[in-house]
Write a protein that holds these residues in place. Structure first.
Motif, PDB file in Angstrom:
ATOM      1  N   GLU A  20       1.183  -1.017   0.138  1.00  0.00           N
ATOM      2  CA  GLU A  20       0.423  -0.212  -0.010  1.00  0.00           C
ATOM      3  C   GLU A  20       0.959   1.016   0.013  1.00  0.00           C
ATOM      4  O   GLU A  20       1.834   1.198   0.527  1.00  0.00           O
ATOM      5  CB  GLU A  20      -0.788   0.213   1.540  1.00  0.00           C
ATOM      6  N   ILE A  21       0.363   2.739  -0.216  1.00  0.00           N
ATOM      7  CA  ILE A  21       1.080   3.866  -0.518  1.00  0.00           C
ATOM      8  C   ILE A  21       0.644   3.831   0.927  1.00  0.00           C
ATOM      9  O   ILE A  21      -0.434   4.522   1.145  1.00  0.00           O
ATOM     10  CB  ILE A  21       0.313   4.858  -1.790  1.00  0.00           C
ATOM     11  N   VAL A  22       1.769   4.541   1.559  1.00  0.00           N
ATOM     12  CA  VAL A  22       1.432   4.827   3.497  1.00  0.00           C
ATOM     13  C   VAL A  22       1.908   6.595   2.844  1.00  0.00           C
ATOM     14  O   VAL A  22       3.293   6.943   2.757  1.00  0.00           O
ATOM     15  CB  VAL A  22       2.269   4.317   3.895  1.00  0.00           C
ATOM     16  N   LEU A  23       0.705   7.383   3.321  1.00  0.00           N
ATOM     17  CA  LEU A  23       1.589   8.837   3.240  1.00  0.00           C
ATOM     18  C   LEU A  23       2.618   8.674   4.463  1.00  0.00           C
ATOM     19  O   LEU A  23       2.764   8.047   5.465  1.00  0.00           O
ATOM     20  CB  LEU A  23       0.570   9.450   3.257  1.00  0.00           C
ATOM     21  N   HIS A  24       3.297   9.855   4.486  1.00  0.00           N
ATOM     22  CA  HIS A  24       4.352  10.633   5.109  1.00  0.00           C
ATOM     23  C   HIS A  24       4.511  11.887   5.075  1.00  0.00           C
ATOM     24  O   HIS A  24       5.186  12.124   5.224  1.00  0.00           O
ATOM     25  CB  HIS A  24       6.021  10.133   5.046  1.00  0.00           C
ATOM     26  N   PRO A  25       3.324  12.955   6.242  1.00  0.00           N
ATOM     27  CA  PRO A  25       3.481  13.763   6.109  1.00  0.00           C
ATOM     28  C   PRO A  25       4.519  14.888   7.312  1.00  0.00           C
ATOM     29  O   PRO A  25       5.128  13.659   7.854  1.00  0.00           O
ATOM     30  CB  PRO A  25       2.432  14.642   6.878  1.00  0.00           C
ATOM     31  N   LEU A  26       5.019  16.037   6.716  1.00  0.00           N
ATOM     32  CA  LEU A  26       6.152  16.497   6.986  1.00  0.00           C
ATOM     33  C   LEU A  26       5.848  16.578   8.987  1.00  0.00           C
ATOM     34  O   LEU A  26       6.853  16.866   9.488  1.00  0.00           O
ATOM     35  CB  LEU A  26       6.318  18.185   6.396  1.00  0.00           C
ATOM     36  N   ASP A  27       4.976  16.956   9.511  1.00  0.00           N
ATOM     37  CA  ASP A  27       4.202  16.725  10.618  1.00  0.00           C
ATOM     38  C   ASP A  27       4.053  15.877  11.160  1.00  0.00           C
ATOM     39  O   ASP A  27       3.918  15.733  12.495  1.00  0.00           O
ATOM     40  CB  ASP A  27       3.909  18.352  11.019  1.00  0.00           C
ATOM     41  N   ASP A  28       5.034  14.571  11.242  1.00  0.00           N
ATOM     42  CA  ASP A  28       4.566  13.110  11.092  1.00  0.00           C
ATOM     43  C   ASP A  28       4.996  13.275  12.925  1.00  0.00           C
ATOM     44  O   ASP A  28       5.847  13.973  13.576  1.00  0.00           O
ATOM     45  CB  ASP A  28       5.353  12.414  10.880  1.00  0.00           C
ATOM     46  N   THR A  29       4.320  12.731  13.800  1.00  0.00           N
ATOM     47  CA  THR A  29       4.586  12.068  15.152  1.00  0.00           C
ATOM     48  C   THR A  29       5.066  10.914  15.753  1.00  0.00           C
ATOM     49  O   THR A  29       4.959  11.068  17.132  1.00  0.00           O
ATOM     50  CB  THR A  29       3.273  12.831  15.674  1.00  0.00           C
ATOM     51  N   LEU A  30       5.134  10.266  14.601  1.00  0.00           N
ATOM     52  CA  LEU A  30       5.749   8.661  14.833  1.00  0.00           C
ATOM     53  C   LEU A  30       6.679   8.890  15.478  1.00  0.00           C
ATOM     54  O   LEU A  30       7.365   8.305  15.754  1.00  0.00           O
ATOM     55  CB  LEU A  30       5.232   7.928  14.233  1.00  0.00           C
ATOM     56  N   GLY A  31       8.207   9.946  14.201  1.00  0.00           N
ATOM     57  CA  GLY A  31       9.624   9.249  14.604  1.00  0.00           C
ATOM     58  C   GLY A  31      10.341   8.715  13.648  1.00  0.00           C
ATOM     59  O   GLY A  31      11.236   8.205  14.509  1.00  0.00           O
ATOM     60  N   TRP A  32       9.422   8.013  13.085  1.00  0.00           N
ATOM     61  CA  TRP A  32      10.155   7.109  12.476  1.00  0.00           C
ATOM     62  C   TRP A  32      11.095   7.657  10.732  1.00  0.00           C
ATOM     63  O   TRP A  32      10.611   8.326  10.856  1.00  0.00           O
ATOM     64  CB  TRP A  32       9.547   5.599  11.777  1.00  0.00           C
ATOM     65  N   GLU A  33      12.212   7.422  10.174  1.00  0.00           N
ATOM     66  CA  GLU A  33      12.973   7.463   9.213  1.00  0.00           C
ATOM     67  C   GLU A  33      11.813   7.218   7.682  1.00  0.00           C
ATOM     68  O   GLU A  33      11.426   7.830   7.181  1.00  0.00           O
ATOM     69  CB  GLU A  33      14.072   6.487   9.102  1.00  0.00           C
ATOM     70  N   ARG A  34      10.915   6.220   8.111  1.00  0.00           N
ATOM     71  CA  ARG A  34      10.148   5.510   6.926  1.00  0.00           C
ATOM     72  C   ARG A  34       8.965   4.999   7.545  1.00  0.00           C
ATOM     73  O   ARG A  34       9.268   4.379   8.047  1.00  0.00           O
ATOM     74  CB  ARG A  34      10.990   4.949   5.968  1.00  0.00           C
ATOM     75  N   PRO A  35       8.518   5.827   7.072  1.00  0.00           N
ATOM     76  CA  PRO A  35       6.881   4.428   7.625  1.00  0.00           C
ATOM     77  C   PRO A  35       6.435   2.830   6.981  1.00  0.00           C
ATOM     78  O   PRO A  35       7.415   2.851   5.713  1.00  0.00           O
ATOM     79  CB  PRO A  35       5.630   5.293   7.478  1.00  0.00           C
TER      80      PRO A  35
END
Length: 266
Positions: A103-118
């Protein structure tokens, strides 16, 4: 109050998804004369707001720089994936990162989970905000993995979410400048930690009071002896009964003594 005196107040910052309603209610009950002002701030800007003095404390997402900020972790949030209601993932109760691999998983710039790549496949561009990513999910562009509170905050009728296992969790904390641990900050720390009004830090402890002694069966308080007169009277009565009993026994013994026949005179 003179014109130079400023009445006390408390400014509390909070990031999107955090609901401070319960703690604000308790504050208003305990400190009705100290108004509390809420300041909403993007998660990425919360630390700078505290350092600038524009808020006394803040409900933020970890991590924070502990060099000049103190922080008390409060709770961790469940991580979920936001999906269209008709998506195949909506048919299950929980998914794993492997379930999102195609699946395409979006990674917004204000992400709060702190991972390098979802998990999943990356989109061509990163959305600027979580709100923008939610719109893209609704348009069928991709999915979004966020803390559950943000999924609720951006709820839409055409979207739903499911928990994702084995992924980072967002931690919410109370933070404030280390050099500004004021009495009001201590009051709010006590509130979020669940202290009662009588156990707030800084209040003198009340020394324990001795327990009152329970009365014995006679009705007299424990440890109290009968009055001396009563004791003497009781003792005399007992002695009298004892003496009387002995006298009666002696009298009965006297009745049982046989008398000899009188001698005749010569």
């Amino acid at each position: 109050m003179t014109g130079q005196e400023v009445p006390p107040s408390f400014r509390l910052a909070y990031v999107p998804g955090v609901t401070p309603t319960k703690w604000v209610r308790i504050w208003n009950e305990r400190l009705p004369d100290v108004p509390l002002t809420l300041v909403q701030v993007p998660a990425a800007e919360a630390s700078d707001l505290l350092r600038s003095g524009d808020a006394d404390a803040g409900l933020v997402r970890l991590p924070v720089d502990r060099t000049d900020l103190s922080a008390i972790p409060l709770y961790s949030e469940t991580t979920v994936v936001v999906i269209p209601k008709d998506h195949v993932v909506a048919a299950v109760d929980e998914v794993s990162p492997q379930d999102l691999a195609e699946e395409i998983v979006l990674h917004p710039l204000d992400d709060t989970l702190g991972w390098e790549r979802p998990p999943g496949l990356p989109a061509l561009e990163r959305p600027a905000t979580t709100a923008d990513a939610i719109d893209l999910v609704a348009a069928g562009v991709g999915l979004l993995v966020v803390p559950q509170s943000l999924a609720r905050l951006h709820h839409r009728k055409d979207l739903t979410y499911r928990p994702v296992s084995d992924t980072p969790e967002s931690q919410v904390a109370l933070s404030w400048p280390q050099d500004e641990t004021t009495d009001l900050v201590e009051q709010f720390i006590g509130i979020v930690r669940g202290r009662t009004v009588n156990s707030t830090r800084g209040r003198p402890a009340t020394p324990p009071q001795p327990k009152a002694k329970r009365p014995d069966k006679s009705g007299r308080p424990a440890g109290k002896s009968p009055q001396s007169g009563a004791g003497r009277s009781g003792g005399a009565g007992a002695s009298g009964r004892s003496a009387g009993a002995k006298g009666t026994k002696s009298a009965k013994g006297a009745k049982n003594v046989k008398r000899g026949k009188p001698r005749r005179s010569s």
